[in-house]
Design a protein around this motif. Structure first.
Motif, PDB file in Angstrom:
ATOM      1  N   SER A 141       0.834  -1.215   0.000  1.00 25.64           N
ATOM      2  CA  SER A 141       0.000   0.000   0.000  1.00 25.64           C
ATOM      3  C   SER A 141       0.864   1.259   0.000  1.00 25.64           C
ATOM      4  O   SER A 141       0.530   2.243  -0.658  1.00 25.64           O
ATOM      5  N   ALA A 164      -4.777   3.162   2.394  1.00 29.33           N
ATOM      6  CA  ALA A 164      -4.451   2.968   3.807  1.00 29.33           C
ATOM      7  C   ALA A 164      -3.206   2.116   3.979  1.00 29.33           C
ATOM      8  O   ALA A 164      -3.061   1.056   3.363  1.00 29.33           O
ATOM      9  N   THR A 189      -4.488  -3.971   4.950  1.00 27.00           N
ATOM     10  CA  THR A 189      -5.403  -4.132   3.818  1.00 27.00           C
ATOM     11  C   THR A 189      -6.096  -5.477   3.988  1.00 27.00           C
ATOM     12  O   THR A 189      -5.458  -6.521   3.898  1.00 27.00           O
ATOM     13  N   ASP A 208      -5.020  -3.444  -4.960  1.00 25.53           N
ATOM     14  CA  ASP A 208      -4.143  -3.593  -3.787  1.00 25.53           C
ATOM     15  C   ASP A 208      -4.621  -4.820  -3.032  1.00 25.53           C
ATOM     16  O   ASP A 208      -5.737  -4.863  -2.521  1.00 25.53           O
TER      17      ASP A 208
END
Ligand SMILES: Nc1nc2c(ncn2[C@@H]2O[C@H](COP(=O)(O)OP(=O)(O)OP(=O)(O)O)[C@@H](O)[C@H]2O)c(=O)[nH]1
Ligand SMILES: [Mg+2]
Length: 196
Positions: free
Chosen positions: A12, A24, A32, A48
């Protein structure tokens, strides 16, 4: 375009550095939690992934289920995947690999990169992240081991696809960005973000 890697490897953070997207990131593995999609342009989506593998605070069963979800996603979307970037935490690669070896397992990073190669027919780009945390000697030795573990006589040499980076200091991010840009352009996609 898909980013994969172990929990906490910096997927991320790298996405944030490269795209400027407000994704985030977090100090602890498991930030994540779901497969997160971001639209980069009309025809390009960035994905992601949650980290795969064991992590603290998460049961073996849950981690296994997550890995299955990731594999399912990659297999069922294989036709639409333009590019995969696998993020490796080079500062812990050797320790993690030793730990797995003791259990008779091979490096999850090597396994995942091999899986990508099979799915895509070529090696993914590899971002060897967190180079700010270790010295050059360790980076070199760790990368040699990674190359050794992933090498495949049928595929192009993976060494050409490895980009040592630090999402923290920004070192190497420009080169990685250029490599992503080149690959996307070669496949007919416009660059969705500014390159250096
Ligand atoms: N020193 C250093 N820390 C980094 C680097 N990249 C990421 N981090 C830190 O590593 C931690 C994890 O970063 P994330 O980007 O959330 O990692 P992730 O791979 O997305 O993690 P999951 O979503 O949990 O799978 C954060 O505390 C980051 O600040 C780096 O290049 N150097
Ligand atoms: Mg993450």
């Amino acid at each position: 375009m898909v980013f994969t890697g172990r929990p906490n490897s910096g997927k991320s953070s790298i996405i944030r550095e490269i795209t400027g997207l407000d994704v985030a990131t977090g100090k602890h593995p498991g930030t994540t939690r779901s497969i997160s999609k971001y639209s980069l342009s009309d025809d390009l989506v960035l994905v992601d992934m949650p980290g795969f593998g064991r992590m603290m605070g998460v049961s073996k069963r849950l981690a296994g289920r997550m890995l299955n979800r990731i594999i399912d996603f990659l297999e069922s979307n294989a036709q639409d995947i333009v590019l995969i970037v696998h993020v490796l935490d080079i500062s812990t690669f050797q320790e993690v690999t030793r730990r797995l070896e003791k259990k008779g397992l091979i490096s999850l990073d090597a396994e995942m990169v091999g899986f990508h190669a099979k799915t895509l027919g070529e090696f993914p780009l590899v971002a060897a992240n967190k180079i700010d945390k270790v010295d050059e000697k360790k980076i070199k030795v760790s990368l040699e081991e990674f190359v050794h573990l992933t090498s495949d006589e049928h595929l192009a040499n993976i060494s050409d696809r490895i980009y040592p980076v630090s999402a923290k200091t920004g070192e190497g991010i420009g080169s990685l960005k250029n490599a992503i840009h080149e690959r996307l352009a070669a496949k007919g996609y416009r660059t969705p973000f500014r390159t250096h």
